[in-house]
Design an enzyme around this catalytic site. Structure first.
Site: not given
Length: 259
Positions: A66, A135, A137, A142
């Site tokens: 990314d 979370d 991800h 996400e």
């Protein structure tokens, strides 16, 4: 999915490096998927040490997972610069063979398509390193991300921006957008190694390893991957119901099998 519970970051780094070294010796022009963050650092340290004693990366290539959108070229927190600093400048990989999404492009959708095309032209990723967020991800996919998603622009949720603010002067300096490989792109890698350490990752590890496959936990898509390896320390494994089974399975697997 294979879950391996180890005693800390150093043995995790060594085991992941073993897999990468075996890949490079078998396929010197291997394509590596490179992640940032704290999770892969022990792997990069181990690989740099092995390069110093002869491990050759000269024919390999790498693709970053990314990149932030909007940071000026040369910014120290551009992921292309982070990867150089933490890993590729310490080995003999050709700089031209290390690729990252173009977060400074004027046409972001075209840059995303070009990145997908570059991965495909290289023959696909042989081994992708991953971390996981609290979370669930992976990359910057996400919760709620499509399991079929490809490289694209994503908005960062506020918690992720706060988590990353420690790398910037202030929260206001953290970009709001990133380019990330999609979950579908990640799933195309032939081998995925995900690393998680620390008690703060325990619930996420339990959710994506033993919970349902659901968009609320993006990493859960790895349950469908034909060759996914999850390397965790005792703290990150502390919520796993089947921890004893994972230990028994790994302790008794044939030595020739690898990970």
């Amino acid at each position: 999915m294979e879950v391996v519970i180890l005693g800390g970051s150093r043995p995790i780094g060594k085991l992941a490096a073993d897999a990468i070294e075996e890949l490079l010796r078998r396929k010197p022009d291997a394509v590596l998927g490179l992640a940032t963050g704290s999770s892969p650092l022990p792997v990069y340290e181990e690989l740099a040490a092995r390069h110093a004693t002869g491990l050759d990366f000269s024919r390999a290539s790498g693709f970053a997972l990314d990149e932030y959108v909007g940071l000026p070229d040369g910014h120290p927190e551009q992921y292309r610069n982070v990867i150089r600093r933490e890993f590729t400048d310490r080995i003999n990989i050709e700089p031209a063979n290390v690729h990252s999404p173009d977060g400074a492009a004027t046409d972001i959708p075209a840059a995303c398509d070009a990145y997908e095309a570059a991965i495909a032209a290289a023959g696909g990723v042989d081994l992708q390193l991953l971390g996981v967020g609290t979370d669930g991800h992976i990359g910057f996919n996400e919760p709620g991300s499509s399991f079929a998603s490809r490289t694209r622009i994503k908005s960062l949720i506020e918690q992720t921006r706060k988590d990353n603010a420690r790398f910037f002067t202030s929260l206001a300096d953290v970009p709001h957008h990133v380019i990330t490989q999609g979950l579908g792109t990640i799933m195309d890698a032939r081998h995925v190694i995900l690393i998680a350490t620390g008690a703060q990752k325990a619930q996420a590890v339990r959710d994506f390893v033993e919970g349902p496959v659901a968009a609320i936990c993006p990493a859960s898509v790895l349950q469908f991957h034909p060759h996914a390896t999850v390397l965790v320390d005792e703290a990150a494994a502390s919520a796993l119901k089947l921890a004893d089974f994972y230990r028994h399975t790994y302790d008794n697997k044939p030595s020739w099998q690898g990970i």
